[in-house]
Each structure stands twice: as structure tokens, then as C-alpha cells.
Enzyme design. Structure first.
Site, PDB file in Angstrom:
ATOM      1  N   GLU A  91      56.123  18.771  31.200  1.00  0.00           N
ATOM      2  CA  GLU A  91      56.555  17.327  31.209  1.00  0.00           C
ATOM      3  C   GLU A  91      54.990  16.515  31.082  1.00  0.00           C
ATOM      4  OE1 GLU A  91      60.138  17.757  34.089  1.00  0.00           O
ATOM      5  OE2 GLU A  91      58.351  16.659  34.789  1.00  0.00           O
ATOM      6  N   CYS A 104      50.275  10.750  32.736  1.00  0.00           N
ATOM      7  CA  CYS A 104      50.398  11.630  33.921  1.00  0.00           C
ATOM      8  C   CYS A 104      50.319  13.046  32.972  1.00  0.00           C
ATOM      9  CB  CYS A 104      51.661  11.501  34.520  1.00  0.00           C
ATOM     10  SG  CYS A 104      51.619  12.610  36.282  1.00  0.00           S
ATOM     11  N   CYS A 111      55.067  25.986  39.101  1.00  0.00           N
ATOM     12  CA  CYS A 111      53.942  25.699  40.146  1.00  0.00           C
ATOM     13  C   CYS A 111      54.253  26.619  41.345  1.00  0.00           C
ATOM     14  CB  CYS A 111      53.907  24.329  40.879  1.00  0.00           C
ATOM     15  SG  CYS A 111      52.855  23.907  42.074  1.00  0.00           S
ATOM     16  N   CYS A 115      55.763  23.236  47.589  1.00  0.00           N
ATOM     17  CA  CYS A 115      56.259  21.919  48.553  1.00  0.00           C
ATOM     18  C   CYS A 115      57.732  22.078  48.366  1.00  0.00           C
ATOM     19  CB  CYS A 115      55.802  20.988  47.816  1.00  0.00           C
ATOM     20  SG  CYS A 115      53.610  20.808  47.798  1.00  0.00           S
ATOM     21  N   CYS A 118      59.915  19.197  46.208  1.00  0.00           N
ATOM     22  CA  CYS A 118      59.119  18.938  45.105  1.00  0.00           C
ATOM     23  C   CYS A 118      60.235  19.729  44.001  1.00  0.00           C
ATOM     24  CB  CYS A 118      57.970  19.115  45.026  1.00  0.00           C
ATOM     25  SG  CYS A 118      57.172  19.022  43.221  1.00  0.00           S
ATOM     26  N   CYS A 335      58.100  14.501  39.300  1.00  0.00           N
ATOM     27  CA  CYS A 335      57.525  15.932  38.542  1.00  0.00           C
ATOM     28  C   CYS A 335      58.423  17.100  38.674  1.00  0.00           C
ATOM     29  CB  CYS A 335      56.196  16.275  39.289  1.00  0.00           C
ATOM     30  SG  CYS A 335      54.790  15.264  39.124  1.00  0.00           S
TER      31      CYS A 335
END
Length: 348
Positions: A91, A104, A111, A115, A118, A335
Site C-alpha cells: 500500500e 506514506c 509486518c 501490534c 493494527c 495501514c
């Protein structure tokens, strides 16, 4: 697979030109074609000989960002899901501000930080991006803005992934972005955000740049942060704070604490008071972020009244604090959300 041409700094392109029996300035011409004229093929580099263009075609490839999805918000935010050469997807977001256009960028496919609020971590980490794959996101955005007579004025490295887990590629990307003979993005107009990879906070402090540093903190203490951010078990809260104090002392630069407010979890006045006590002696700014709803997560957004209460507690204790302006709320701009929907269809 051929290396990406965007993976190379100006100095490396000059060295390559010399290795081909060409004068070093040919490397500068290639760099100019890439970042000033922004061509999409080596054949467009018309001040190079056909033989040199053929060598470039033989040895390098352009990064291919295939537009899978493009979403446009009422506020002007544009979010892209780009397909990569290996069928992974990333993205990139263009955000319009009164001071210009901010991009961004993403540094990893997926990832592993984990978290719990997220969407980026859904599915885990697939791979790091190369410097050129990060660069290509900005170049693609700039080409889109070229059609409007506008330019990229700032960059935030806050997309999917942990930049400091892909540190070398991120730093190379930054060196290419700030080069005065390329896109020439001002260092103070670039912000890199980390979840607290302690060794690389120290490395970044010693880089001697003017690039801004933001830290995703999201809790005022070790226990709560570990529940929200598993990375805190690797790099405990106190160690993160010690590294940030080193950064401030070494650079003299203010850091930004990013604090996602989650209803009933980390958003009470006592949390604000505890946070203020921890950071009161630091050169810092707190950016409060109303958490985005992610269907796969169970958290809810803090109410407006509680957001303002949290802000007032910090402000009353002398902390510089703002509430992040929401952008792209109507297009799943958090995100990882767009990629997560894409993966639901069986894509990577």
C-alpha cells in the site's frame, strides 16, 4: 532476477558507469533521467549511446508497481494497492495537506511487530522491500502529481512494516530521496516511524541527519505496552525510553510519540497522567491517534469526549500534544486494511 535501477545511489551509478568504460558523469545523467525527468524505460534516456542503453537494459530492471486498487477519499486522500513482481502487494498513500502533498510509503510486505490493533500484521511478514521498491512508490506518486503540476513535498515512512527492521534499505531509500540532484526532498520534511527497535534507534541517532523520528508508543508503561505491542517484550519500555533520550541528546531534535487511543484500554486520564510523568523531561510532541476500526480486531475507538480529556491532561502537565487529523477514513486508510481485503481473495 536483475537488480532494480532504483536500488542505486548516484555514487553507485557513477561507479557503474566507470566500470563500463564510461565517464562518471554518465551515472549522473542516468540519475537525472530517473528522478528529474522520471522516465519509465532506459530507451528514453536519449543522451546516452544506444550501446550504453543496451547495457542498462541487460543489467537492470525498473520496479514494476501494478495498480491493483485505487481508492479516492472525499478529503483528497488517494490510496493505492500496488502489485509487485512476485505477486505480493503493498500500500502507498498520497495525502493532501494545506502545505502540500505527503506520501506514506511501505517498507515491508506485511509486518512481524504484531501490534494487536493494527491490520498490517495480519498474515505476518512476507519479506523486506528493496530500497528501489520503496523509492518506486514515491516516484510513482510524483508521476501522478506531475499531471497536476504538483510535487511531493513530504514523506512519512509509516506504511506497512517496521522501517528499522529493514534498516539498511530504509536508509538507502532516504539517501536517494534527499539527494539534491534527484527528487531533493528536504530532510526535515521526512519522518520515519518505528515501534521501538532499540539498536537501530541508536544507529539512527548517529546517522547525523535532520530527518524526523516518530515512535509508536501507545502505552505509558511496560505491562500495558507488552499487551498491545509484542515487540515490547524484545525491547522493553525502559530500554526504548533510554534510546530515545540518547537520540535527543545526540541530535538535539524533537521526537514525536504516536499514541493510538483505544476505547477502555489505554485512553483513561490516569494513562495520560502516567505518560506525562514519563516524558516530561524529553524534547517531544505527542500525536494522539483515534484508533481505526479493524474488523479482525476487537478494539473500539475512544469517544471524542475522552480524546479531548486525554489531550487536556497532557496539555495541563506541559506536554506539547495534538490530535491527528483523520484522512481517508471513508476508504479504509488505516495501514494494512486494503492489503488485508486483497489477501482475503486468496492473493499474497
Amino acid at each position: 532476477m536483475k537488480p532494480f535501477i532504483y536500488d542505486y545511489t548516484l555514487e553507485e551509478l557513477q561507479e557503474w558507469a566507470v566500470s563500463q568504460g564510461e565517464p562518471a558523469f554518465r551515472g549522473g545523467q542516468i540519475f537525472d533521467w530517473l528522478y528529474v525527468k522520471r522516465v519509465s524505460s532506459f530507451d528514453e534516456m536519449t543522451n546516452l549511446s544506444k550501446a550504453l542503453r543496451q547495457k542498462l537494459n541487460d543489467e537492470f530492471a525498473f520496479v514494476t508497481l501494478q495498480e491493483i486498487t485505487k481508492l479516492e477519499s472525499k478529503d483528497g486522500t488517494v490510496k493505492f494497492l500496488f502489485g509487485l513482481h512476485d505477486d505480493h502487494a503493498i500500500e502507498t498513500v498520497i495525502m493532501k495537506h494545506n502545505y502540500g502533498n505527503s506520501i506514506c510509503v511501505t517498507t515491508q510486505v506485511g509486518c512481524k511487530v504484531g501490534c494487536t490493533f493494527c491490520a498490517s500484521t495480519l498474515g505476518g511478514l512476507k519479506r523486506n522491500l528493496t530500497p528501489g521498491e520503496i523509492v518506486a512508490q514515491v516516484v510513482q506518486a510524483q508521476k501522478i502529481l506531475d499531471a497536476k503540476g504538483e510535487r511531493v513535498s513530504s514523506i512519512v515512512i509509516m506504511g506497512t512494516g517496521e522501517p528499522f527492521e529493514n534498516y539498511d534499505a530504509t536508509m538507502k531509500f532516504l539517501r536517494i530521496m534527499i539527494h539534491e540532484k534527484g527528487l531533493n526532498i528536504g530532510q526535515r520534511h521526512i519522518t520515519v516511524s518505528t515501534s521501538g527497535i532499540v539498536p537501530n534507534i541508536y544507529r539512527f541517532a548517529d546517522e547525523n541527519t535532520q530527518i524526523n523520528l516518530a515512535i509508536s508508543i501507545h502505552a505509558p508503561n511496560d505491562a500495558l505496552r507488552s499487551k498491545l505491542m509484542p515487540v515490547n517484550r524484545r525491547f522493553p519500555f525502559d530500554d526504548v525510553m533510554e534510546a530515545l533520550r540518547y537520540y535527543i541528546a545526540k541530535t538535539g531534535r524533537r521526537i514525536t510519540f504516536e499514541y493510538a487511543l483505544i476505547g477502555g484500554v489505554n485512553d483513561q486520564p490516569e494513562h495520560a497522567e502516567e505518560l506525562a510523568d514519563v516524558i516530561k523531561d524529553m524534547l517531544c510532541h505527542v500525536n494522539l491517534i483515534p484508533v481505526n476500526y479493524v474488523p479482525e480486531r476487537k478494539y473500539v475507538r475512544t469517544s471524542r469526549n475522552d480524546i479531548f480529556k486525554f489531550q487536556r491532561v497532557l496539555a495541563d502537565k506541559g506536554i506539547n500534544v495534538t490530535i491527528r487529523r483523520e484522512q481517508g477514513h471513508d476508504i479504509a486508510a488505516a495501514c494494512g486494511q486494503l492489503r488485508a481485503k486483497h489477501m482475503e481473495s486468496g492473493a499474497r
